[in-house]
Every structure is written in structure tokens, then in C-alpha cells.
Design a protein around this motif. Structure first.
Motif, PDB file in Angstrom:
ATOM      1  N   ALA A   1      -0.656   4.289   6.070  1.00 31.29           N
ATOM      2  CA  ALA A   1       0.125   5.207   5.071  1.00 31.29           C
ATOM      3  C   ALA A   1      -0.291   6.737   4.692  1.00 31.29           C
ATOM      4  O   ALA A   1       1.224   6.946   4.731  1.00 31.29           O
ATOM      5  CB  ALA A   1       0.113   4.681   3.503  1.00 31.29           C
ATOM      6  N   ILE A   2      -1.139   6.988   4.969  1.00 31.58           N
ATOM      7  CA  ILE A   2      -0.682   8.926   4.710  1.00 31.58           C
ATOM      8  C   ILE A   2      -0.823   8.618   5.895  1.00 31.58           C
ATOM      9  O   ILE A   2       0.257  10.109   6.339  1.00 31.58           O
ATOM     10  CB  ILE A   2      -2.721   8.942   4.549  1.00 31.58           C
ATOM     11  N   LEU A   3      -1.455   8.004   7.599  1.00 36.81           N
ATOM     12  CA  LEU A   3      -0.726   8.946   8.016  1.00 36.81           C
ATOM     13  C   LEU A   3       1.104   9.186   8.989  1.00 36.81           C
ATOM     14  O   LEU A   3       1.709   9.500   8.665  1.00 36.81           O
ATOM     15  CB  LEU A   3      -1.206   8.533   9.604  1.00 36.81           C
ATOM     16  N   GLU A   4       1.658   7.734   7.946  1.00 38.59           N
ATOM     17  CA  GLU A   4       2.866   7.934   7.932  1.00 38.59           C
ATOM     18  C   GLU A   4       3.502   8.640   7.113  1.00 38.59           C
ATOM     19  O   GLU A   4       4.733   9.384   7.234  1.00 38.59           O
ATOM     20  CB  GLU A   4       3.739   6.189   7.881  1.00 38.59           C
ATOM     21  N   PHE A   5       3.500   8.642   5.852  1.00 38.07           N
ATOM     22  CA  PHE A   5       3.475   9.446   4.551  1.00 38.07           C
ATOM     23  C   PHE A   5       3.816  11.318   5.589  1.00 38.07           C
ATOM     24  O   PHE A   5       4.971  11.901   4.640  1.00 38.07           O
ATOM     25  CB  PHE A   5       3.187  10.368   3.555  1.00 38.07           C
TER      26      PHE A   5
ATOM     27  N   THR B   1       1.008  -1.355   0.318  1.00 39.52           N
ATOM     28  CA  THR B   1      -0.277  -0.001   0.083  1.00 39.52           C
ATOM     29  C   THR B   1       0.778   1.308   0.178  1.00 39.52           C
ATOM     30  O   THR B   1       0.541   2.028  -0.933  1.00 39.52           O
ATOM     31  CB  THR B   1      -1.053  -0.313   1.095  1.00 39.52           C
ATOM     32  N   ILE B   2       2.066   0.786   0.924  1.00 40.25           N
ATOM     33  CA  ILE B   2       2.929   2.783   0.260  1.00 40.25           C
ATOM     34  C   ILE B   2       3.697   2.914  -0.480  1.00 40.25           C
ATOM     35  O   ILE B   2       3.644   4.225  -1.371  1.00 40.25           O
ATOM     36  CB  ILE B   2       3.768   2.484   1.874  1.00 40.25           C
ATOM     37  N   ALA B   3       4.177   1.207  -1.141  1.00 36.69           N
ATOM     38  CA  ALA B   3       3.901   1.299  -2.609  1.00 36.69           C
ATOM     39  C   ALA B   3       3.912   1.999  -3.597  1.00 36.69           C
ATOM     40  O   ALA B   3       3.854   2.985  -4.460  1.00 36.69           O
ATOM     41  CB  ALA B   3       5.248   0.072  -3.310  1.00 36.69           C
ATOM     42  N   PHE B   4       2.333   1.820  -3.737  1.00 41.51           N
ATOM     43  CA  PHE B   4       1.314   2.303  -4.264  1.00 41.51           C
ATOM     44  C   PHE B   4       1.181   3.531  -4.075  1.00 41.51           C
ATOM     45  O   PHE B   4       0.520   4.687  -5.213  1.00 41.51           O
ATOM     46  CB  PHE B   4      -0.209   1.564  -4.189  1.00 41.51           C
TER      47      PHE B   4
ATOM     48  N   GLU C   1       3.248   5.860  -2.812  1.00 38.75           N
ATOM     49  CA  GLU C   1       3.953   7.194  -3.459  1.00 38.75           C
ATOM     50  C   GLU C   1       4.132   6.733  -4.483  1.00 38.75           C
ATOM     51  O   GLU C   1       4.113   7.665  -5.232  1.00 38.75           O
ATOM     52  CB  GLU C   1       5.645   5.783  -3.054  1.00 38.75           C
ATOM     53  N   GLU C   2       3.557   5.810  -5.579  1.00 35.28           N
ATOM     54  CA  GLU C   2       3.924   6.085  -7.021  1.00 35.28           C
ATOM     55  C   GLU C   2       2.451   6.591  -7.601  1.00 35.28           C
ATOM     56  O   GLU C   2       2.700   7.625  -8.512  1.00 35.28           O
ATOM     57  CB  GLU C   2       3.161   4.480  -7.660  1.00 35.28           C
ATOM     58  N   TYR C   3       1.171   6.518  -7.197  1.00 35.12           N
ATOM     59  CA  TYR C   3       0.718   8.147  -6.932  1.00 35.12           C
ATOM     60  C   TYR C   3      -0.030   9.046  -6.875  1.00 35.12           C
ATOM     61  O   TYR C   3       0.317   9.431  -7.429  1.00 35.12           O
ATOM     62  CB  TYR C   3      -0.981   6.887  -6.017  1.00 35.12           C
ATOM     63  N   ALA C   4       1.530   9.309  -5.441  1.00 31.86           N
ATOM     64  CA  ALA C   4       1.252  10.749  -5.514  1.00 31.86           C
ATOM     65  C   ALA C   4       2.633  11.561  -6.557  1.00 31.86           C
ATOM     66  O   ALA C   4       2.055  12.624  -6.375  1.00 31.86           O
ATOM     67  CB  ALA C   4       2.208  10.368  -3.911  1.00 31.86           C
ATOM     68  N   ASN C   5       3.052  10.181  -6.720  1.00 26.63           N
ATOM     69  CA  ASN C   5       4.162  10.913  -7.970  1.00 26.63           C
ATOM     70  C   ASN C   5       3.575  11.020  -9.135  1.00 26.63           C
ATOM     71  O   ASN C   5       3.459  12.296 -10.011  1.00 26.63           O
ATOM     72  CB  ASN C   5       5.343   9.684  -7.930  1.00 26.63           C
TER      73      ASN C   5
ATOM     74  N   VAL D   1      -5.624   0.183   5.444  1.00 28.87           N
ATOM     75  CA  VAL D   1      -4.124   0.382   5.488  1.00 28.87           C
ATOM     76  C   VAL D   1      -4.093   1.507   4.655  1.00 28.87           C
ATOM     77  O   VAL D   1      -3.215   2.243   4.809  1.00 28.87           O
ATOM     78  CB  VAL D   1      -4.070  -1.191   5.021  1.00 28.87           C
ATOM     79  N   MET D   2      -5.047   1.991   3.969  1.00 31.40           N
ATOM     80  CA  MET D   2      -4.304   3.096   2.611  1.00 31.40           C
ATOM     81  C   MET D   2      -4.090   4.265   4.426  1.00 31.40           C
ATOM     82  O   MET D   2      -3.044   5.401   3.421  1.00 31.40           O
ATOM     83  CB  MET D   2      -5.163   3.749   2.183  1.00 31.40           C
TER      84      MET D   2
END
Length: 249
Positions: free
Chosen positions: A220-224, A185-188, A190-194, A216-217
Motif C-alpha cells: 500500500a505504501i508503494l502504491e501511495f 489496508t489502503i483505506a487505513f 489513507e486515514e492514518y496519513a491524514n 500488504v501494508m
């Protein structure tokens, strides 16, 4: 007292001690500890001569007897009620338990011997008799039963089965464990944000199909947000949450 020793096979120290008590015809509750200890040690000496690999349990019992004998030479200890404590008490209890189990073993052995003398004859029934089945009288079996009564009985059984069904739990679906990878989910994300420098939280969640994937998404947003890869803003309360990519930072 002179003791003529005839070595026998003993199953253990308690077996030897019980043999000496019965041989001297003394009360098991009032063991003459000095005399019994002397005879026990004589047996131990003879057993050492016959077999150097004597079991350590016999020596432990000899030490126990000597300990009890020495305690008789010391001042008597008193328990709470003022009575003197008998140092033989624990040993007497062990001997009584051993004597009980030994007697039970003799009873079981006798039963085993008696069982060997019992023989059973294989039944020899003629094939005609063995194959015989008592005829069934259908009229007597049915009796006054009719289709109406049978239907009532069947309906009663069905009602009882339905009453056993929990009206709430019976509507529950099957719970299945859903495996969602946080790393994927984190990899997705990061790709989506780029690919989308500015996007809404609602649009991002539309890429998720299940509740677990949404949770889970969100993690991942909280981590970013924590590491500064994205910036979060909201113009008004209850407005859509806007996300700005900050990957270059």
C-alpha cells in the motif's frame, strides 16, 4: 448365380457381411468381393422394401464394398516392400474382430443360461450349533508369556512407532491461510496519513500484527508513493524511514 433371399434380423452391416461369407463358405482372408457385394446389395434392396427406415450403417458398408470392387479395376498400388496392397485388408480385419466379439457373446450367453439352472439351498443350521463357540484355553493361549515379556513387546512396538515420526516435520505448526484485504489496508493508510502528517515507517508497522499484514501494508505504501500521496525520506543508512503525507497534492 441366382440368390433366394430369406430376410433375417442382423445386428449390423458386419453381421450381414459375416453371414454371407459363412453362407457361401468362402475364406474370410480371400473374400470374393464381386460376388459378396452383389449378394449384399440384394439384401439391402429387400430390406428397403420391408423397412424404409433401414439403418444408414448398412448403406455405408455397401458403399465400402463398391469402393473395394472399384479399386480392383484400377492399377494395383504397391507398398514399400514391393508387394501389392490388398484393398480388402482393412475390411477383413474388422470382420475378424467382429467375429471374435460375437463368439465371446455366445459364450457369455451360454454361461448366463447355465447360471439360471443353478440353485442354492439356504443353510439350515440348528440354533444350538450356530450359537456354539469353541472354549478358549487361557493357559494354552498365554503359554510361557509373562509380564516381563509383554512389557518388552510393548516397548518394541512403541519404539517402532516413534521411529516413524519425522523429527523435523513433527515440529511444524499448522499452516493456515490468512486473508488480508489490500483495499482495507489502503483505506487505513489513507486515514492514518491524514491524521499523522509526518510519521515513521516503524510506527506505521506497529499497527500491523502479522507478517502478511506487514507485507500488504508495504504494498500500500508503494502504491501511495507511485501516485504521489506520500513522500519518503531517510537521513542516514539504516535510519528509520520517514513518511510525509502529501494528500493535498
Amino acid at each position: 448365380m441366382e440368390l433366394n433371399i430369406h430376410l433375417e434380423a442382423f445386428e449390423g452391416p458386419l453381421d450381414l457381411l459375416l453371414h454371407l461369407i459363412e453362407k457361401n463358405k468362402v475364406d474370410i482372408y480371400d473374400i470374393p468381393i464381386v460376388e459378396i457385394t452383389a449378394q449384399y446389395l440384394s439384401y439391402i434392396d429387400e430390406m428397403k422394401k420391408a423397412d424404409l427406415n433401414i439403418m444408414s450403417e448398412f448403406l455405408v458398408m455397401a458403399a465400402t464394398l463398391l469402393d473395394i470392387k472399384s479399386r480392383y479395376l484400377l492399377p494395383k498400388e504397391e507398398v514399400e516392400d514391393g508387394e501389392e496392397e490388398d484393398p480388402r485388408l482393412e475390411l477383413v480385419q474388422q470382420l475378424l474382430e467382429y467375429k471374435m466379439y460375437k463368439s465371446m457373446s455366445y459364450v457369455l450367453k451360454d454361461r448366463q443360461v447355465d447360471a439360471d439352472k443353478v440353485f442354492y439351498k439356504v443353510p439350515t443350521i440348528p440354533k444350538e450349533v450356530e450359537a456354539y463357540r469353541q472354549p478358549v484355553d487361557l493357559e494354552e493361549l498365554v503359554g510361557d508369556m509373562n509380564l516381563t515379556k509383554l512389557n518388552n513387546i510393548f516397548s518394541s512396538v512403541i519404539r517402532r512407532q516413534q521411529d516413524k515420526i519425522d523429527p523435523v516435520r513433527s515440529k511444524f505448526g499448522k499452516i493456515e491461510k490468512e486473508e488480508v484485504s489490500l483495499e482495507d489496508t489502503i483505506a487505513f493508510l489513507e486515514e492514518y496519513a491524514n491524521a499523522h502528517k509526518n510519521f515513521s515507517f516503524r510506527d506505521l508497522l506497529e499497527t500491523r500484527k502479522t507478517k502478511m499484514q506487514i507485507i500488504v501494508m508495504f504494498l500500500a505504501i508503494l502504491e501511495f508513493m507511485k501516485i504521489g500521496k506520500i513522500l519518503i525520506s531517510q537521513r542516514e543508512i539504516f535510519d528509520d524511514i520517514l513518511i510525509e503525507s502529501n494528500m493535498a497534492a
